[in-house]
Design a protein around this motif. Structure first.
Motif, short mmCIF file in Angstrom:
data_model
loop_
_atom_site.label_atom_id
_atom_site.label_comp_id
_atom_site.label_asym_id
_atom_site.label_seq_id
_atom_site.Cartn_x
_atom_site.Cartn_y
_atom_site.Cartn_z
N ASP A 116 -33.61 -45.21 -17.14
CA ASP A 116 -33.66 -43.84 -17.15
C ASP A 116 -34.67 -43.24 -16.37
O ASP A 116 -34.26 -42.63 -15.45
CB ASP A 116 -34.08 -43.45 -18.63
CG ASP A 116 -32.97 -43.69 -19.71
OD1 ASP A 116 -32.09 -43.96 -19.10
OD2 ASP A 116 -33.24 -43.53 -20.90
N LEU A 117 -36.11 -43.75 -16.28
CA LEU A 117 -37.10 -43.38 -15.30
C LEU A 117 -37.92 -44.43 -14.93
O LEU A 117 -38.05 -45.43 -15.52
CB LEU A 117 -38.03 -42.27 -16.15
CG LEU A 117 -37.27 -41.09 -16.17
CD1 LEU A 117 -38.48 -40.01 -17.11
CD2 LEU A 117 -37.25 -40.15 -15.13
N ALA A 118 -38.21 -44.33 -13.54
CA ALA A 118 -39.31 -45.60 -12.95
C ALA A 118 -40.41 -44.80 -12.23
O ALA A 118 -40.09 -43.95 -11.51
CB ALA A 118 -38.43 -46.48 -12.05
N ALA A 119 -41.70 -45.36 -12.69
CA ALA A 119 -42.77 -44.89 -11.78
C ALA A 119 -43.18 -45.82 -10.97
O ALA A 119 -43.65 -46.94 -11.52
CB ALA A 119 -43.88 -44.55 -12.81
N ALA A 120 -43.54 -45.87 -9.78
CA ALA A 120 -43.84 -46.79 -8.74
C ALA A 120 -45.25 -46.30 -8.13
O ALA A 120 -45.45 -45.16 -7.82
CB ALA A 120 -42.62 -46.71 -7.73
N ALA A 121 -46.08 -47.46 -8.30
CA ALA A 121 -47.32 -47.10 -7.56
C ALA A 121 -47.22 -47.42 -5.85
O ALA A 121 -46.31 -47.76 -5.35
CB ALA A 121 -48.10 -48.21 -8.03
N VAL A 122 -48.12 -46.89 -5.48
CA VAL A 122 -48.38 -47.16 -3.77
C VAL A 122 -48.80 -48.74 -3.64
O VAL A 122 -49.65 -49.20 -4.08
CB VAL A 122 -49.13 -46.26 -3.19
CG1 VAL A 122 -49.26 -46.12 -1.51
CG2 VAL A 122 -48.71 -44.77 -3.58
N PRO A 123 -47.95 -49.23 -2.65
CA PRO A 123 -48.28 -50.53 -2.57
C PRO A 123 -49.90 -50.86 -1.90
O PRO A 123 -50.23 -49.94 -1.15
CB PRO A 123 -47.61 -51.00 -1.15
CG PRO A 123 -46.26 -50.21 -1.48
CD PRO A 123 -46.62 -48.88 -2.06
N GLY A 124 -50.51 -51.65 -2.25
CA GLY A 124 -51.84 -51.86 -2.04
C GLY A 124 -52.85 -51.15 -2.72
O GLY A 124 -54.07 -51.37 -2.54
N THR A 125 -52.47 -50.34 -3.76
CA THR A 125 -53.30 -49.49 -4.75
C THR A 125 -53.49 -50.50 -6.01
O THR A 125 -52.73 -51.33 -6.39
CB THR A 125 -52.73 -48.13 -5.14
OG1 THR A 125 -51.49 -48.49 -5.68
CG2 THR A 125 -52.55 -47.62 -3.81
N PRO A 126 -54.36 -50.45 -6.98
CA PRO A 126 -54.43 -50.91 -8.05
C PRO A 126 -53.16 -50.83 -9.08
O PRO A 126 -52.69 -49.96 -9.03
CB PRO A 126 -55.82 -50.34 -8.72
CG PRO A 126 -56.52 -49.89 -7.77
CD PRO A 126 -55.41 -49.39 -6.79
N SER A 127 -52.92 -51.82 -9.96
CA SER A 127 -51.92 -51.80 -10.71
C SER A 127 -51.85 -50.90 -11.84
O SER A 127 -53.26 -50.45 -12.12
CB SER A 127 -51.67 -53.29 -11.34
OG SER A 127 -51.43 -54.34 -10.39
N PHE A 128 -50.92 -50.49 -12.56
CA PHE A 128 -51.03 -49.72 -13.76
C PHE A 128 -51.91 -50.43 -14.88
O PHE A 128 -51.55 -51.58 -15.13
CB PHE A 128 -49.71 -49.24 -14.29
CG PHE A 128 -48.92 -48.36 -13.35
CD1 PHE A 128 -49.16 -47.24 -13.12
CD2 PHE A 128 -47.96 -48.93 -12.78
CE1 PHE A 128 -48.64 -46.24 -12.08
CE2 PHE A 128 -47.19 -48.17 -12.05
CZ PHE A 128 -47.56 -46.94 -11.42
N THR A 129 -52.76 -49.72 -15.55
CA THR A 129 -53.53 -50.26 -16.60
C THR A 129 -52.88 -50.11 -17.84
O THR A 129 -51.97 -49.62 -18.08
CB THR A 129 -55.07 -49.76 -16.64
OG1 THR A 129 -54.72 -48.21 -17.18
CG2 THR A 129 -55.76 -49.67 -15.34
N SER A 130 -53.29 -51.04 -18.73
CA SER A 130 -52.75 -51.10 -20.03
C SER A 130 -52.92 -49.90 -20.93
O SER A 130 -52.16 -49.02 -21.59
CB SER A 130 -53.40 -52.19 -21.05
OG SER A 130 -53.16 -53.39 -20.49
N ALA A 131 -53.90 -49.14 -20.49
CA ALA A 131 -54.53 -47.70 -21.08
C ALA A 131 -53.37 -46.53 -20.59
O ALA A 131 -52.73 -45.98 -21.58
CB ALA A 131 -55.93 -47.23 -20.80
#
Length: 848
Positions: free
Chosen positions: A540-555
């Motif tokens: 349904d939806l996808a959120a992508a981080a910018v390459p080279g940035t920290p990963s999404f946290t569990s929080a």
């Protein structure tokens, strides 16, 4: 005979009310259609041409001759030019607070008289590092005079609207200019708030204005101008100045024009030079005119039949057939002219009211009323000709009455007379040929064949309606018999005059068929589009981080998963790189449990020893490189398109921090949302997800947003189309009321005799109400069946070439249309029934 005609109009004016209303509505529809197109063009001109509306001439570049700084200088030196405005516009990302917006930055004119927008607050920028922001962006992002924004940064192409959109992420040091040099991001102070531009091409973008120095700092000094607008000195010949400018700028003839000419050309370019809006609206106007013609013709036929004795008497005292025919045509002419004038006035008044309401909304302050002469002349001419043409057949039948003839109805179109056999033969032939073409066009996904074939088959159905409509009304009349004497009488009266019953039912049948067709077609197209999107997007939806940035946290993930409307959320980790079929894809890992929750299609779920590649990848095996290990995997071809591969996270661990693969790819969060959310709720959820995951909104995308946008377009179009076709149904219902009114007048003595024999007023009203419901109900049922068939085959012919089309019948909406038509028929009987019930039996029996 002139006096006779006017005497009829004066004495029996009530009989012409329905004709007047039918023609009035049809003419108003036609004239309003032409005014809508003219107003839309005028409004687009007011908005598209806003940036150079204050100029006298505008120069536009060509592919071979761009407008440069040298061009701007040459334009300023041209004789007769008092002031010039070389317009430069650059797409730039704008960082305002925590949000990064896509914006367009333009330069300010040297002369204030060429500034297109009004200043709402503050002052215009006068030096580098200053900027003016449009009022909408300022309100949405809480900017005011003195606020600071950052202009420039990385820009990623590929927004849904075709424009570049700002790519969010950490602070950037600059953006490459046209020559490839990196320009630093510029911090600018807001010195003024300006009115937002009405140009639809800038819709959704932050609009900013600054000095040329600021644009050079943000986008580089190599400027190309979109236009050069000039103000001429008083007394300068416009044509001569245009020629001089073309020579000075080395432009071909026709590239320097007036603002009106340029905006007109731009408007035409939107439709390829064709007026599709007018074509579509005129199609609906034609439906209204057709229905109106049926109503008018039917009404005049009954009027002539009622006056057979009177016309015969006129023949006996010396009136010729030509005089009789002329008197009927003259009545139609007078009614047609009066109704057409009223219809044009109604159209002008309605359009003026609509434009006035729109202008009260700041978003539509540019709305402009356009009343072309064609809308007035066409309305008057078509309305008058329609009424006269519809009266010609009744007028001809009036001359066929022998001087001493008694009242008798004209022969119906049937197999028992030559005219009927020809009409029915043509109708059946059109049904067979058109129906075959419609089915062939639908099965072969050939819209060009299906459309004319469907129209031909529908015309055939209308021509042959006398074969089945009276029989179906009689069959439906059995349902009314339990109502006693009123039900039995209503059943018999509804088919007493089959030709009139057919004409009345046909008018309503046309409107109901088209409304139901649009509903079924829209529902089928919506289902086909959603199926196609489900194949295109895996989730349904996808959120992508910018390459080279920290990963999404569990929080962050937990916060996103807890939002209302989110049914499931999972983080996809970068695993490595997959090579298959000569292509290289970043590989993402997903756990089996998350894949089952998020991926509705099992084909898109990776299993042990397999990799899911984007749709269309031609490879049987693939190599996964994760760290120093290479693994051969079997390929599963996904139903979704994309640029990445999917592997089971249970088998392959996520890449560790510092891995080179993380430089080109970043973690993603996949979200499954509540399918009942509408477009507004999804937009709000998108904003909340962006905030929870600390990304910009344009990094959250997916199938449900596309579905919401499509459904909004479909629902809007369906609402507009249904509203337009409702005019035809209203006209048809006027015909139902008119038929009942004339039937009451015809049967005055009969109704009075029934009253004298014991029929109560309530029973008389019930009898007339059942007549109306029978005719309207049968027409609505037939129209609904035809509409469902046409809607499905139409959707199949239009969409079958690129997706599987499954017929979807919106039963609730179809039943609602049938119920509304039957209820409207009942409502149409109120006035005629009340008039019949108020007449005392003694007075009615005394009527000759």
């Amino acid at each position: 005979m002139l006096q006779v005609a006017f005497s009829q109009l004066k004495t029996h004016s009530r009989r012409f009310i329905a004709i007047t209303l039918a023609v009035l509505l049809a003419v108003a529809f036609l004239s309003a259609t032409l005014m809508v197109n003219a107003s839309a063009t005028a409004s687009l001109t007011a908005s598209l041409g806003q940036s150079y509306a204050k100029a006298d001439l505008v120069a536009s570049p060509t592919a071979a001759v761009p407008l440069t700084a040298a061009s701007a200088a040459a334009a300023a030196r041209t004789p007769g030019v008092a002031a010039s405005y070389p317009l430069r516009q650059e797409m730039v990302p704008v960082a305002a607070g925590t949000a990064t917006l896509a914006g367009v930055l333009r330069n300010l004119p040297a002369s204030p008289e060429l500034e297109p927008l009004a200043l709402v607050n503050g002052s215009w920028p006068t030096s580098a590092g200053q900027v003016a922001v449009d009022a909408k962006t300022a309100a949405a992002r809480h900017l005011s005079v003195g606020s600071t924004v950052t202009l420039g940064g990385s820009v990623a192409a590929g927004g849904h609207d075709g424009r570049p959109k700002a790519e969010p992420g950490p602070a950037v040091s600059g953006t490459p200019d046209a020559a490839g040099a990196v320009q630093p991001a510029v911090k600018a102070t807001v010195t003024g708030i300006m009115a937002a531009s009405a140009d639809p091409q800038l819709s959704g973008l932050a609009q900013l204005a600054a000095t040329a120095a600021t644009l050079d700092a943000v986008a580089g000094p190599n400027a190309h101008y979109a236009t050069i607008a000039v103000k001429l000195a008083p007394g300068t010949n416009t044509a001569a100045a245009a020629t001089a400018l073309e020579s000075a700028l080395k432009l071909p003839a026709g590239q320097v024009v007036t603002p009106q000419q340029l905006t007109s050309a731009t408007v035409k370019s939107f439709t390829g030079g064709s007026d599709h809006l007018t074509i579509v609206l005129l199609a609906f106007a034609a439906v209204a005119l057709l229905v109106s013609g049926l109503v008018v013709s039917n009404t005049f036929s009954v009027l002539v039949a009622q006056r057979t004795r009177e016309l015969a008497l006129l023949r006996c005292v010396g009136a010729s057939r030509t005089q009789i025919r002329s008197s009927v045509v003259l009545e139609a002419l007078v009614v047609g002219v009066a109704a057409s004038v009223l219809g044009v006035l109604a159209a002008v008044g309605t359009m003026a009211a609509v434009i006035a309401l729109l202008r009260h909304n700041p978003d539509y302050a540019f709305a402009t009323l356009g009343v072309p002469a064609s809308s007035i002349l066409a309305g008057l001419a078509v309305g008058t000709l329609l009424t006269v043409a519809a009266a010609l057949v009744p007028a001809r039948s009036a001359t066929r009455v022998a001087p001493l003839a008694a009242l008798r109805p004209a022969d119906d179109a049937s197999v028992h007379n030559a005219a009927g056999r020809v009409r029915l033969g043509i109708g059946i032939a059109l049904i067979l040929v058109g129906g075959a073409g419609l089915v062939a066009g639908g099965l072969g996904s050939n819209l060009l064949l299906a459309m004319p074939a469907g129209a031909a088959s529908f015309i055939g159905i209308i021509l042959a309606a006398s074969l089945f409509v009276p029989r179906l009304v009689a069959l439906a009349g059995r349902l009314a018999r339990p109502a006693g004497v009123p039900g039995t009488m209503a059943s018999a009266n509804a088919v007493r005059n089959p030709r009139r019953t057919t004409a009345t039912a046909s008018a309503l049948l046309i409107g109901v068929t088209l409304v139901t067709m649009m509903m079924t077609g829209a529902a089928t197209a919506r289902q086909a589009f959603e199926s196609q999107l489900s194949d295109h997007f895996p989730v349904d939806l996808a959120a992508a981080a910018v390459p080279g940035t920290p990963s999404f946290t569990s929080a962050e993930l937990a916060k996103a998963a807890a939002l209302p409307g989110v049914e499931a959320a999972a983080r996809l980790k970068v695993v490595g790189t997959v090579t298959a079929g000569g292509q290289e894809f970043p590989a993402y890992g997903i756990s089996s449990a998350d894949a089952e929750r998020l991926l509705g299609n099992p084909q898109n779920r990776p299993t042990a020893g397999t990799v899911v590649l984007p749709k269309g990848t031609k490879a049987a095996t693939a190599s996964l490189v994760d760290g120093s290990r290479t693994t051969r995997l079997a390929v599963r071809d996904s139903t979704a398109r994309g640029t990445s591969a999917l592997v089971p996270l249970d088998t392959f661990p996520a890449a560790e921090a510092g891995s080179p693969v993380l430089a080109g790819a970043a973690d993603e969060v996949w979200i499954k949302v509540d399918p009942s959310l509408d477009g507004t709720a999804l937009a709000s959820l998108r904003t909340d997800l962006a905030a929870a995951l600390h990304v910009d909104e344009n990094q959250v995308d997916g199938a449900v947003l596309e579905k919401a946008m499509f459904n909004q377009v479909i629902n809007t179009l369906l609402l507009v189309v249904t509203g337009l076709l409702a005019v035809a149904i209203v006209i048809a219902l006027i015909g139902v009321a008119n038929t009942l009114s004339l039937s009451v007048l015809e049967r005055t003595r009969e109704n009075s005799l029934l009253r004298a024999l014991g029929l109560t007023r309530g029973q008389l009203r019930g009898m007339l109400a059942l007549e109306a419901v029978l005719i309207a109900g049968v027409a609505a049922v037939i129209g609904s069946v035809l509409g469902v068939v046409y809607g499905w085959l139409g959707a199949q012919s239009a969409l079958g070439s690129f997706t599987t089309v499954v017929a979807v019948v919106p039963w609730g909406q179809v039943l609602l249309v049938v119920a509304i038509a039957a209820a409207a028929g009942l409502l149409a009987s109120v006035v005629p029934a009340r008039r019949a019930a108020r007449l005392s039996p003694v007075e009615g029996l005394a009527v000759d």
